[in-house]
Design a protein around this motif. Structure first.
Motif, PDB file in Angstrom:
ATOM      1  N   THR A 106       2.912  -6.079   4.287  1.00  0.00           N
ATOM      2  CA  THR A 106       4.121  -6.278   5.067  1.00  0.00           C
ATOM      3  C   THR A 106       3.944  -5.742   6.480  1.00  0.00           C
ATOM      4  O   THR A 106       3.069  -4.925   6.745  1.00  0.00           O
ATOM      5  N   ARG A 107       4.842  -6.190   7.362  1.00  0.00           N
ATOM      6  CA  ARG A 107       4.822  -5.680   8.738  1.00  0.00           C
ATOM      7  C   ARG A 107       5.085  -4.175   8.742  1.00  0.00           C
ATOM      8  O   ARG A 107       4.504  -3.428   9.534  1.00  0.00           O
ATOM      9  N   GLN A 108       5.949  -3.726   7.857  1.00  0.00           N
ATOM     10  CA  GLN A 108       6.253  -2.298   7.774  1.00  0.00           C
ATOM     11  C   GLN A 108       5.024  -1.496   7.354  1.00  0.00           C
ATOM     12  O   GLN A 108       4.798  -0.380   7.837  1.00  0.00           O
ATOM     13  N   ALA A 109       4.217  -2.073   6.465  1.00  0.00           N
ATOM     14  CA  ALA A 109       3.004  -1.379   6.030  1.00  0.00           C
ATOM     15  C   ALA A 109       2.025  -1.216   7.187  1.00  0.00           C
ATOM     16  O   ALA A 109       1.417  -0.158   7.358  1.00  0.00           O
ATOM     17  N   VAL A 110       1.882  -2.266   8.008  1.00  0.00           N
ATOM     18  CA  VAL A 110       1.004  -2.164   9.176  1.00  0.00           C
ATOM     19  C   VAL A 110       1.478  -1.044  10.089  1.00  0.00           C
ATOM     20  O   VAL A 110       0.679  -0.234  10.582  1.00  0.00           O
ATOM     21  N   ASP A 142       0.803  -1.216   0.000  1.00  0.00           N
ATOM     22  CA  ASP A 142       0.000   0.000   0.000  1.00  0.00           C
ATOM     23  C   ASP A 142       0.841   1.274   0.000  1.00  0.00           C
ATOM     24  O   ASP A 142       0.334   2.363   0.176  1.00  0.00           O
ATOM     25  N   ARG A 143       2.151   1.155  -0.236  1.00  0.00           N
ATOM     26  CA  ARG A 143       2.996   2.339  -0.184  1.00  0.00           C
ATOM     27  C   ARG A 143       2.703   3.301  -1.342  1.00  0.00           C
ATOM     28  O   ARG A 143       2.916   4.501  -1.226  1.00  0.00           O
ATOM     29  N   THR A 144       2.249   2.747  -2.441  1.00  0.00           N
ATOM     30  CA  THR A 144       2.024   3.591  -3.607  1.00  0.00           C
ATOM     31  C   THR A 144       0.549   3.800  -3.884  1.00  0.00           C
ATOM     32  O   THR A 144       0.172   4.235  -4.954  1.00  0.00           O
ATOM     33  N   GLY A 174       0.126   6.623  10.750  1.00  0.00           N
ATOM     34  CA  GLY A 174      -0.360   7.664   9.862  1.00  0.00           C
ATOM     35  C   GLY A 174       0.587   8.021   8.737  1.00  0.00           C
ATOM     36  O   GLY A 174       0.341   8.975   7.983  1.00  0.00           O
ATOM     37  N   GLN A 175       1.659   7.245   8.585  1.00  0.00           N
ATOM     38  CA  GLN A 175       2.591   7.513   7.495  1.00  0.00           C
ATOM     39  C   GLN A 175       2.028   7.093   6.150  1.00  0.00           C
ATOM     40  O   GLN A 175       2.471   7.573   5.104  1.00  0.00           O
ATOM     41  N   ALA A 176       1.075   6.182   6.173  1.00  0.00           N
ATOM     42  CA  ALA A 176       0.413   5.734   4.945  1.00  0.00           C
ATOM     43  C   ALA A 176      -0.996   5.306   5.303  1.00  0.00           C
ATOM     44  O   ALA A 176      -1.291   4.980   6.458  1.00  0.00           O
ATOM     45  N   SER A 177      -1.887   5.329   4.307  1.00  0.00           N
ATOM     46  CA  SER A 177      -3.259   4.864   4.512  1.00  0.00           C
ATOM     47  C   SER A 177      -3.497   3.606   3.699  1.00  0.00           C
ATOM     48  O   SER A 177      -3.004   3.493   2.558  1.00  0.00           O
ATOM     49  N   PRO A 178      -4.228   2.652   4.245  1.00  0.00           N
ATOM     50  CA  PRO A 178      -4.510   1.425   3.483  1.00  0.00           C
ATOM     51  C   PRO A 178      -5.405   1.709   2.288  1.00  0.00           C
ATOM     52  O   PRO A 178      -6.240   2.620   2.328  1.00  0.00           O
ATOM     53  N   SER A 179      -5.219   0.930   1.253  1.00  0.00           N
ATOM     54  CA  SER A 179      -6.114   1.027   0.098  1.00  0.00           C
ATOM     55  C   SER A 179      -7.500   0.539   0.493  1.00  0.00           C
ATOM     56  O   SER A 179      -7.686  -0.061   1.557  1.00  0.00           O
ATOM     57  N   GLY A 180      -8.470   0.784  -0.378  1.00  0.00           N
ATOM     58  CA  GLY A 180      -9.827   0.318  -0.096  1.00  0.00           C
ATOM     59  C   GLY A 180      -9.881  -1.181   0.086  1.00  0.00           C
ATOM     60  O   GLY A 180     -10.578  -1.698   0.972  1.00  0.00           O
ATOM     61  N   GLU A 181      -9.138  -1.913  -0.734  1.00  0.00           N
ATOM     62  CA  GLU A 181      -9.139  -3.377  -0.639  1.00  0.00           C
ATOM     63  C   GLU A 181      -8.551  -3.834   0.693  1.00  0.00           C
ATOM     64  O   GLU A 181      -9.094  -4.716   1.367  1.00  0.00           O
ATOM     65  N   THR A 182      -7.435  -3.214   1.089  1.00  0.00           N
ATOM     66  CA  THR A 182      -6.806  -3.582   2.348  1.00  0.00           C
ATOM     67  C   THR A 182      -7.679  -3.181   3.527  1.00  0.00           C
ATOM     68  O   THR A 182      -7.782  -3.907   4.524  1.00  0.00           O
ATOM     69  N   ALA A 206       1.474 -10.975  12.662  1.00  0.00           N
ATOM     70  CA  ALA A 206       0.326 -11.831  12.361  1.00  0.00           C
ATOM     71  C   ALA A 206      -0.761 -11.050  11.630  1.00  0.00           C
ATOM     72  O   ALA A 206      -1.426 -11.577  10.728  1.00  0.00           O
ATOM     73  N   PHE A 207      -0.932  -9.799  11.996  1.00  0.00           N
ATOM     74  CA  PHE A 207      -1.933  -8.968  11.336  1.00  0.00           C
ATOM     75  C   PHE A 207      -1.537  -8.701   9.891  1.00  0.00           C
ATOM     76  O   PHE A 207      -2.387  -8.717   8.982  1.00  0.00           O
ATOM     77  N   ALA A 208      -0.266  -8.447   9.676  1.00  0.00           N
ATOM     78  CA  ALA A 208       0.220  -8.223   8.312  1.00  0.00           C
ATOM     79  C   ALA A 208      -0.075  -9.434   7.432  1.00  0.00           C
ATOM     80  O   ALA A 208      -0.545  -9.301   6.293  1.00  0.00           O
ATOM     81  N   ASP A 209       0.191 -10.630   7.959  1.00  0.00           N
ATOM     82  CA  ASP A 209      -0.101 -11.849   7.202  1.00  0.00           C
ATOM     83  C   ASP A 209      -1.593 -11.976   6.925  1.00  0.00           C
ATOM     84  O   ASP A 209      -2.003 -12.383   5.832  1.00  0.00           O
TER      85      ASP A 209
END
Length: 385
Positions: A41-45, A4-6, A51-59, A33-36
């Motif tokens: 990725t764990r970094q995305a979670v 979800d970084r991009t 607040g450094q990134a927002s999840p996509s609608g799908e995520t 475990a949540f990332a899986d």
């Protein structure tokens, strides 16, 4: 994996980062475990939760599915009296961190329910006697005096306490009982704002053990409201809490006069009167100098030989304590037309099954799909076949 970084920025509302973390922790997920579970990725979670990134609608759809919380949970935070302060876990070494975090979140939600109720209902005020106790310096006599002072303040006399849960709720303590799915935890307590909260494990089914758990947590609330628990002081404050619980449930003056024998049979008689386990009464008798070390050891050898050390006689003769305040408060709002089920859900932002579980309501009580029906005030005459 989707990081979800991009993901392109959305023109609509974005989830509150802290609520993503709260929902994850309340379901007992570690970050990995949540990332899986949601396929990132764990970094995305970590980025979602800071607040450094927002999840996509799908995520975000996967986050909602895995945490079981409605969309509104992630877009608003209910009014809160404060954050949980100094929760007392007895098993810091054995209890995994994700379990501790899950339980603290449940207590936070209990506090949220209490805050909602206080907008409409005069909940019992916190009624503790004022006294000073320094954990680093307090001795056993200080603890005995604190237990006696609380009994006097609550008008409990010096006899057995038949319903400690009701007395605690009547004096401002919010109680929660629900499954904790963790064998190392019987109960935990903390302060949220100016309100003490105790969460009890549904897995504890014996009344005497449950009673001691309540008294133990009451000790923490009374003796250790500002103590930060650490591995260095845990043993000390746990011993203090056990001493307070024993002194509160088995007052030295009254209990000492009633220990007229040291046999298992006689301690069963005492248990029937006081509702406290044989083991706890044995420790209390030793601490008060009623039983010698030899008598104390012999009593436990008898219990081991009779295989009643873990499950004692009369354990099932006393019911566990059942909280009532949160459930009754929510029922009052609904049944008096003060607040609808939909308004409760909107105000708390929680899955209604979680609200029911924490408050102790019957599952489905807050279900808005329930169609109310009632009998007519009069009936047509029955036809005769």
């Amino acid at each position: 994996m989707d990081t979800d970084r991009t993901a392109p920025a959305s023109a609509g509302a974005k989830p509150i980062p802290e609520r993503i973390r709260e929902a994850r922790e309340a379901r007992g997920f570690s970050g990995e475990a949540f990332a899986d579970a949601i396929g990132v990725t764990r970094q995305a979670v970590a980025q979602f939760e800071t607040g450094q990134a927002s999840p996509s609608g799908e995520t975000m759809s996967k986050i909602i599915a895995e945490t079981g919380q409605p969309i509104s949970f992630f877009t608003c935070t209910p009014p809160r009296a404060g954050e949980p302060r100094a929760p007392f876990f007895r098993s810091l070494k054995r209890m995994e961190q994700h379990h501790r975090r899950r339980i603290v979140r449940r207590m936070q939600w209990a506090g949220d329910i209490g805050t909602l109720l206080e907008r409409f209902i005069d909940l019992p005020t916190v009624n503790f006697p004022s006294f000073e106790f320094e954990a680093e310096r307090g001795d056993n006599d200080d603890i005995e005096c604190a237990a006696e002072r609380l009994r006097d303040h609550w008008g409990l006399g010096r006899g057995p306490i038949r319903n400690l849960a009701a007395n605690m709720e009547a004096n401002g303590i919010l109680l929660v009982r629900e499954p904790v799915r963790c064998q190392d935890m019987d109960a935990v307590s903390c302060w949220i704002g100016g309100r003490p909260i105790v969460l009890l494990s549904e897995e504890v089914t014996g009344g005497p053990r449950d009673l001691f758990n309540l008294a133990h947590e009451l000790a923490h609330l009374i003796l250790h409201p500002d103590v930060e628990v650490s591995s260095s002081n845990l043993d000390m404050i746990e011993k203090q809490a056990n001493r307070f619980a024993s002194a509160f449930l088995l007052p030295r003056e009254t209990f000492s006069r009633e220990v007229l024998g040291s046999s298992i049979a006689y301690f069963k008689t005492l248990k029937a009167r006081w509702g406290v386990s044989i083991a706890s009464m044995a420790y209390r008798s030793r601490d008060l100098g009623i039983l010698s070390e030899n008598q104390f050891s012999y009593l436990f050898r008898q219990m081991n030989s009779q295989r009643i050390r873990k499950v004692e006689p009369l354990d099932d003769a006393f019911p566990v304590n059942r909280p009532t305040v949160l459930a009754e408060g929510l029922r009052m709002l609904v049944e008096h037309g003060v607040y609808t089920r939909a308004q409760i859900e909107a105000s708390l932002g929680l899955n209604l099954r979680d609200v029911e579980g924490i408050a102790g309501l019957t599952e489905g009580y807050l279900d808005q799909r329930v169609v109310p029906i009632r009998l007519r005030s009069s009936f047509p005459p029955a036809s005769m076949g």
